[in-house]
Write a protein that holds these residues in place. Sequence first.
Motif, PDB file in Angstrom:
ATOM      1  N   ASN A  38       8.899  -3.343   2.369  1.00 54.89           N
ATOM      2  CA  ASN A  38       8.471  -4.620   1.809  1.00 54.89           C
ATOM      3  C   ASN A  38       8.749  -5.815   2.713  1.00 54.89           C
ATOM      4  OD1 ASN A  38       7.533  -3.433  -0.593  1.00 54.89           O
ATOM      5  ND2 ASN A  38       9.575  -3.477  -1.505  1.00 54.89           N
ATOM      6  N   SER A  89      -4.210  -4.098   2.651  1.00 54.02           N
ATOM      7  CA  SER A  89      -4.181  -4.032   1.190  1.00 54.02           C
ATOM      8  C   SER A  89      -5.240  -3.068   0.665  1.00 54.02           C
ATOM      9  CB  SER A  89      -4.403  -5.428   0.604  1.00 54.02           C
ATOM     10  OG  SER A  89      -4.535  -5.386  -0.796  1.00 54.02           O
ATOM     11  N   ASN A  92      -3.790   0.242   0.655  1.00 56.64           N
ATOM     12  CA  ASN A  92      -2.444   0.345   0.069  1.00 56.64           C
ATOM     13  C   ASN A  92      -1.413   0.708   1.135  1.00 56.64           C
ATOM     14  OD1 ASN A  92      -3.140  -0.256  -2.626  1.00 56.64           O
ATOM     15  ND2 ASN A  92      -3.868   1.830  -2.931  1.00 56.64           N
ATOM     16  N   ASN A  97       6.071  -1.377  -2.484  1.00 53.50           N
ATOM     17  CA  ASN A  97       5.678  -1.780  -3.834  1.00 53.50           C
ATOM     18  C   ASN A  97       4.176  -2.079  -3.826  1.00 53.50           C
ATOM     19  OD1 ASN A  97       5.105  -3.238  -6.212  1.00 53.50           O
ATOM     20  ND2 ASN A  97       7.205  -3.989  -6.348  1.00 53.50           N
ATOM     21  N   LYS A  98       3.381  -1.211  -4.443  1.00 53.87           N
ATOM     22  CA  LYS A  98       1.928  -1.315  -4.347  1.00 53.87           C
ATOM     23  C   LYS A  98       1.384  -2.517  -5.115  1.00 53.87           C
ATOM     24  CE  LYS A  98       2.013   1.933  -1.578  1.00 53.87           C
ATOM     25  NZ  LYS A  98       1.995   1.527  -0.150  1.00 53.87           N
ATOM     26  N   LYS A  99       2.145  -3.062  -6.049  1.00 56.88           N
ATOM     27  CA  LYS A  99       1.719  -4.296  -6.709  1.00 56.88           C
ATOM     28  C   LYS A  99       1.656  -5.439  -5.701  1.00 56.88           C
ATOM     29  CE  LYS A  99       3.390  -3.199 -11.370  1.00 56.88           C
ATOM     30  NZ  LYS A  99       4.324  -3.593 -12.461  1.00 56.88           N
ATOM     31  N   PHE A 100       2.605  -5.434  -4.741  1.00 57.48           N
ATOM     32  CA  PHE A 100       2.597  -6.442  -3.686  1.00 57.48           C
ATOM     33  C   PHE A 100       1.339  -6.304  -2.825  1.00 57.48           C
ATOM     34  CE2 PHE A 100       7.522  -7.000  -3.421  1.00 57.48           C
ATOM     35  CZ  PHE A 100       7.481  -7.661  -4.634  1.00 57.48           C
ATOM     36  N   ASP A 101       0.917  -5.055  -2.601  1.00 54.55           N
ATOM     37  CA  ASP A 101      -0.302  -4.829  -1.819  1.00 54.55           C
ATOM     38  C   ASP A 101      -1.472  -5.601  -2.402  1.00 54.55           C
ATOM     39  OD1 ASP A 101      -0.289  -3.151   0.524  1.00 54.55           O
ATOM     40  OD2 ASP A 101       0.435  -1.534  -0.729  1.00 54.55           O
ATOM     41  N   ARG A 102      -1.687  -5.430  -3.699  1.00 54.51           N
ATOM     42  CA  ARG A 102      -2.823  -6.080  -4.348  1.00 54.51           C
ATOM     43  C   ARG A 102      -2.657  -7.595  -4.389  1.00 54.51           C
ATOM     44  NH1 ARG A 102      -1.983  -1.460  -7.462  1.00 54.51           N
ATOM     45  NH2 ARG A 102      -0.740  -2.599  -9.001  1.00 54.51           N
ATOM     46  N   LEU A 103      -1.433  -8.055  -4.694  1.00 54.56           N
ATOM     47  CA  LEU A 103      -1.188  -9.490  -4.835  1.00 54.56           C
ATOM     48  C   LEU A 103      -1.348 -10.218  -3.505  1.00 54.56           C
ATOM     49  CD1 LEU A 103      -0.290 -11.752  -6.769  1.00 54.56           C
ATOM     50  CD2 LEU A 103       2.079 -11.259  -6.108  1.00 54.56           C
ATOM     51  N   ARG A 106      -4.886 -10.156  -2.215  1.00 54.63           N
ATOM     52  CA  ARG A 106      -5.720 -11.094  -2.975  1.00 54.63           C
ATOM     53  C   ARG A 106      -5.572 -12.508  -2.418  1.00 54.63           C
ATOM     54  NH1 ARG A 106      -3.822 -10.262  -8.416  1.00 54.63           N
ATOM     55  NH2 ARG A 106      -4.835  -8.242  -8.187  1.00 54.63           N
ATOM     56  N   GLN A 117     -11.027  -7.744  -3.802  1.00 57.88           N
ATOM     57  CA  GLN A 117     -11.672  -6.639  -4.510  1.00 57.88           C
ATOM     58  C   GLN A 117     -13.072  -6.389  -3.946  1.00 57.88           C
ATOM     59  OE1 GLN A 117     -10.535  -4.417  -6.772  1.00 57.88           O
ATOM     60  NE2 GLN A 117     -12.527  -3.439  -6.512  1.00 57.88           N
TER      61      GLN A 117
END
Length: 231
Positions: A38, A89, A92, A97-103, A106, A117
Amino acid sequence: MNAASPSVESLFSVDETGVLKAPQFTREELDEAMRTRNDVPLVDFAVTVVLILVPPIALYVYPSIWVGLVGVVVNIHIFNRCAQIVHGSDHNALFANKKFDRLVGRFAGYFLGYQSQGHKETHDQHHLFLNSEKDADRVWCEPEAEVSSMVRGWLKDLFLVSAGHRFLQYIPNRAARPGVSGPKPSLARLAKSFAPIIAIQAMLILAYVIAARFDLAHGIGYYLLVYIAPL
């Protein structure tokens, strides 16, 4: 690569026929090579955000055409950083922490004016249909292109036709993409999805207006010439 790491050359060997043999890794070595963390991508993203403020601050301190040109170069570097973050992102591949990838992906997309997306959907097409007619990256050039086709492509780049095509590709539209299912796009959903992009770009406009010492016309001019034109 640190002192304890093997050199690239030491990972390869040559067989009796003189052919270079690929290295054989253990499962543990592969797991270590693929391990995400991270701290490194988070620092990279933080540095990117800080760099975004450098051109308007520099223009505020010393407004000149030369500072503006340096700001253009800095912004091109920033856009490349953001694009690499969005790409990581997509796969992935940034954070444990894959939530961080998306956030983070974005937000990096917001600075580029598109949604991650939509980028992911387009990039998935590139991987699914590589070098075929459905390959989304053929917007730049097809692999079998002749010289005349390449020249037409360069002209499209020069007159922003390629940029417009790419921007439209990055609008999320899952139901319209081959092999991808999702809700049908609507104007209301599209407007809602672009709201954060508009908010981020509005903040950037404000930064450049401040750089122009609150001269609205000059500030928007700074934004268009130093930020949007190189983008």
